[in-house]
Scaffold this active site. Structure first.
Site, PDB file in Angstrom:
ATOM      1  N   ASP A 108     -12.091   9.347  -7.684  1.00  0.00           N
ATOM      2  CA  ASP A 108     -11.462   8.176  -8.217  1.00  0.00           C
ATOM      3  C   ASP A 108     -12.072   8.512  -9.692  1.00  0.00           C
ATOM      4  O   ASP A 108     -13.130   8.008 -10.006  1.00  0.00           O
ATOM      5  CB  ASP A 108     -12.469   7.059  -7.622  1.00  0.00           C
ATOM      6  CG  ASP A 108     -11.496   5.574  -8.054  1.00  0.00           C
ATOM      7  OD1 ASP A 108     -10.625   5.830  -9.055  1.00  0.00           O
ATOM      8  OD2 ASP A 108     -11.781   4.577  -7.534  1.00  0.00           O
ATOM      9  N   ARG A 158       1.475  -7.130  -9.156  1.00  0.00           N
ATOM     10  CA  ARG A 158       1.986  -6.601  -7.818  1.00  0.00           C
ATOM     11  C   ARG A 158       1.827  -7.645  -6.508  1.00  0.00           C
ATOM     12  O   ARG A 158       2.049  -7.670  -5.725  1.00  0.00           O
ATOM     13  CB  ARG A 158       0.967  -5.472  -7.448  1.00  0.00           C
ATOM     14  CG  ARG A 158      -0.586  -5.649  -7.215  1.00  0.00           C
ATOM     15  CD  ARG A 158      -1.451  -4.572  -7.008  1.00  0.00           C
ATOM     16  NE  ARG A 158      -2.765  -5.043  -6.592  1.00  0.00           N
ATOM     17  CZ  ARG A 158      -3.762  -4.370  -6.022  1.00  0.00           C
ATOM     18  NH1 ARG A 158      -3.527  -3.161  -5.589  1.00  0.00           N
ATOM     19  NH2 ARG A 158      -4.991  -4.454  -5.933  1.00  0.00           N
ATOM     20  N   GLN A 208      -8.781  -7.626  -8.310  1.00  0.00           N
ATOM     21  CA  GLN A 208      -8.555  -6.329  -8.715  1.00  0.00           C
ATOM     22  C   GLN A 208      -7.102  -5.841  -8.986  1.00  0.00           C
ATOM     23  O   GLN A 208      -6.149  -6.421  -8.376  1.00  0.00           O
ATOM     24  CB  GLN A 208      -9.038  -5.521  -7.570  1.00  0.00           C
ATOM     25  CG  GLN A 208      -8.596  -4.112  -7.540  1.00  0.00           C
ATOM     26  CD  GLN A 208      -9.671  -3.084  -7.264  1.00  0.00           C
ATOM     27  OE1 GLN A 208     -10.528  -2.984  -8.022  1.00  0.00           O
ATOM     28  NE2 GLN A 208      -9.371  -2.140  -6.567  1.00  0.00           N
ATOM     29  N   GLU A 247      -1.863   8.053 -11.637  1.00  0.00           N
ATOM     30  CA  GLU A 247      -1.656   6.948 -12.282  1.00  0.00           C
ATOM     31  C   GLU A 247      -1.610   6.615 -13.826  1.00  0.00           C
ATOM     32  O   GLU A 247      -2.596   6.644 -14.459  1.00  0.00           O
ATOM     33  CB  GLU A 247      -2.675   5.679 -11.629  1.00  0.00           C
ATOM     34  CG  GLU A 247      -2.916   5.958 -10.191  1.00  0.00           C
ATOM     35  CD  GLU A 247      -4.132   5.215  -9.573  1.00  0.00           C
ATOM     36  OE1 GLU A 247      -4.564   4.116 -10.275  1.00  0.00           O
ATOM     37  OE2 GLU A 247      -4.443   5.628  -8.589  1.00  0.00           O
ATOM     38  N   HIS A 250       0.691   2.444 -10.557  1.00  0.00           N
ATOM     39  CA  HIS A 250      -0.142   3.098  -9.421  1.00  0.00           C
ATOM     40  C   HIS A 250       0.756   3.985  -8.446  1.00  0.00           C
ATOM     41  O   HIS A 250       0.845   3.425  -7.254  1.00  0.00           O
ATOM     42  CB  HIS A 250      -0.928   1.934  -8.822  1.00  0.00           C
ATOM     43  CG  HIS A 250      -2.075   2.243  -8.022  1.00  0.00           C
ATOM     44  ND1 HIS A 250      -2.245   3.084  -6.973  1.00  0.00           N
ATOM     45  CD2 HIS A 250      -3.196   1.764  -8.143  1.00  0.00           C
ATOM     46  CE1 HIS A 250      -3.419   3.164  -6.742  1.00  0.00           C
ATOM     47  NE2 HIS A 250      -4.180   2.343  -7.282  1.00  0.00           N
ATOM     48  N   ARG A 260       0.921  -1.028  -0.100  1.00  0.00           N
ATOM     49  CA  ARG A 260       0.019   0.094   0.098  1.00  0.00           C
ATOM     50  C   ARG A 260       0.906   1.065  -0.021  1.00  0.00           C
ATOM     51  O   ARG A 260       1.435   1.856   0.907  1.00  0.00           O
ATOM     52  CB  ARG A 260      -1.069   0.016   1.058  1.00  0.00           C
ATOM     53  CG  ARG A 260      -1.774   1.062   1.367  1.00  0.00           C
ATOM     54  CD  ARG A 260      -3.112   1.241   0.325  1.00  0.00           C
ATOM     55  NE  ARG A 260      -3.952   0.053   0.450  1.00  0.00           N
ATOM     56  CZ  ARG A 260      -4.687  -0.211  -0.563  1.00  0.00           C
ATOM     57  NH1 ARG A 260      -4.752   0.448  -1.536  1.00  0.00           N
ATOM     58  NH2 ARG A 260      -5.214  -1.253  -0.582  1.00  0.00           N
TER      59      ARG A 260
HETATM   60  C1  BG6 Z   1      -7.151   2.964  -7.960  1.00  0.00           C
HETATM   61  C2  BG6 Z   1      -8.454   2.446  -8.262  1.00  0.00           C
HETATM   62  O1  BG6 Z   1      -6.422   2.845  -9.029  1.00  0.00           O
HETATM   63  O2  BG6 Z   1      -6.782   2.110  -7.146  1.00  0.00           O
HETATM   64  C3  BG6 Z   1      -9.522   2.710  -7.297  1.00  0.00           C
HETATM   65  O3  BG6 Z   1      -9.086   3.552  -9.282  1.00  0.00           O
HETATM   66  C4  BG6 Z   1      -8.963   1.817  -5.999  1.00  0.00           C
HETATM   67  O4  BG6 Z   1     -10.445   2.361  -7.359  1.00  0.00           O
HETATM   68  C5  BG6 Z   1      -7.540   2.140  -6.128  1.00  0.00           C
HETATM   69  O5  BG6 Z   1      -9.725   2.017  -4.935  1.00  0.00           O
HETATM   70  C6  BG6 Z   1      -6.854   1.021  -4.849  1.00  0.00           C
HETATM   71  O6  BG6 Z   1      -7.047  -0.300  -5.204  1.00  0.00           O
HETATM   72  P1  BG6 Z   1      -6.169  -1.394  -4.385  1.00  0.00           P
HETATM   73  O7  BG6 Z   1      -6.935  -2.682  -4.891  1.00  0.00           O
HETATM   74  O8  BG6 Z   1      -4.941  -1.168  -4.060  1.00  0.00           O
HETATM   75  O9  BG6 Z   1      -7.340  -1.105  -2.948  1.00  0.00           O
END
Ligand code: BG6
Length: 297
Positions: A203, A86, A81, A264, A159, A57
């Site tokens: 977002d 990663r 997601q 991003e 990201h 994170r």
């Molecule tokens: C962003 C997305 O790129 O990443 C968001 O647009 C998302 O919708 C964010 O909440 C974080 O994602 P994650 O999977 O790392 O919690």
């Protein structure tokens, strides 16, 4: 020595300034710290998992082969997601240049997270190149489709969690006039605001932004960050604000949303479709630069 490798990470130090360095975790090939003349430029949660049990994170997680959670594609919808890059331990391929110090990491189907390659069995070769300039950090990706018969369909995104002193005092410039898809409102519109400001969860995905548009994060008339892109037409701008960050166990301190904004660069509105044997390249360059306001086209 400008490049140090340990079991877990690789650290690059600039030969002319020891206070300029980048730290890359092999897990996710995640850049988790970039200091420019002693000042940290990236945001990293104090609760980030650094042991390979979860994506990091903060820093610069890599998103491949799918951005967000895909619900429609037969194969990509099986992945979690943001895909598998990663969540995989990359191979350190070594140093390719001594000044600016440059290193490479590689990932393919055989070494990627097995739980995920079971879900999405496509063949791919990724090479990530990280270059630490005296005043910039460049991350470049090459995606190769090693298959002899099948196309490779994917999204790519850096990201990037940028560190800022105060989100309410921060603006993002040079996206005016672009089509934007608001993921929270489920709406798309042309953004006519001269700059983006933050007062709530944000977002959004700016679509098909030409490379000439240089995105800047600005505070009190001074650019804190400049983001240049090559072959990455989409720009996601994300800040989770209070509620969303409150729900993320690995987001600490809870007030941390004030000190970060994600810019991003990616290829996420459409998929890249790569024919057998072909390669695709893209990069982002982070720096501090003079303030640059660009006119609406
Ligand atoms: C962003 C997305 O790129 O990443 C968001 O647009 C998302 O919708 C964010 O909440 C974080 O994602 P994650 O999977 O790392 O919690």
């Amino acid at each position: 020595m400008s490049v140090q490798e340990t079991e877990r990470e690789v650290i690059l130090t600039h030969p002319t300034n020891k206070a300029t360095a980048v730290k890359i975790l092999k897990y996710g090939a995640t850049v988790y710290s970039w200091t420019l003349d002693g000042q940290e430029q990236l945001w990293l949660s104090t609760a980030a998992h650094m042991d390979g049990s979860k994506p990091v994170r903060g820093g610069i997680p890599l998103v491949f082969p799918v951005f967000g959670k895909n619900e429609t594609d037969e194969l990509l919808s099986k992945l979690p997601q943001h895909g598998l890059a990663r969540n995989s331990t990359w191979e350190f391929l070594g140093q390719t240049k001594s000044n600016p110090p440059t290193v490479q990491f590689g990932l393919n189907k055989n070494i990627a997270n097995e739980e995920m390659t079971k879900l999405w069995g496509e063949e791919f070769n990724l090479i990530l190149t990280i270059e630490l300039g005296a005043d910039f950090l460049k991350t470049a990706i090459e995606v190769e489709n090693p298959s002899t018969s099948k196309d490779l369909k994917f999204n790519w995104l850096f990201h990037t969690y940028l560190r800022i002193p105060d989100i309410e005092d921060t603006m993002v410039s040079n996206l005016v006039g672009m089509k934007v898809h608001d993921k929270l409102l489920h709406e798309a519109f042309i953004d006519k605001h001269p700059v983006i400001q933050f007062h709530q969860e944000t977002d959004v995905v700016y679509e098909k932004v030409t490379d000439e548009r240089v995105v800047q994060v600005v505070r009190q008339g001074h650019p804190l960050h400049t983001v240049k892109r090559d072959n990455l037409p989409d720009v996601v701008v994300w800040n989770p604000w209070t509620e969303k960050s409150g729900g993320m166990a690995d987001f600490e301190p809870k007030s941390g949303f004030k000190e970060m904004v994600c810019i991003e660069p990616g290829y996420v509105t459409d998929f890249v479709t790569l024919q057998p044997g072909k390669k695709w390249n893209a990069s982002q360059i982070l720096s501090k630069d003079k303030l640059k306001y660009q006119a609406i086209q």
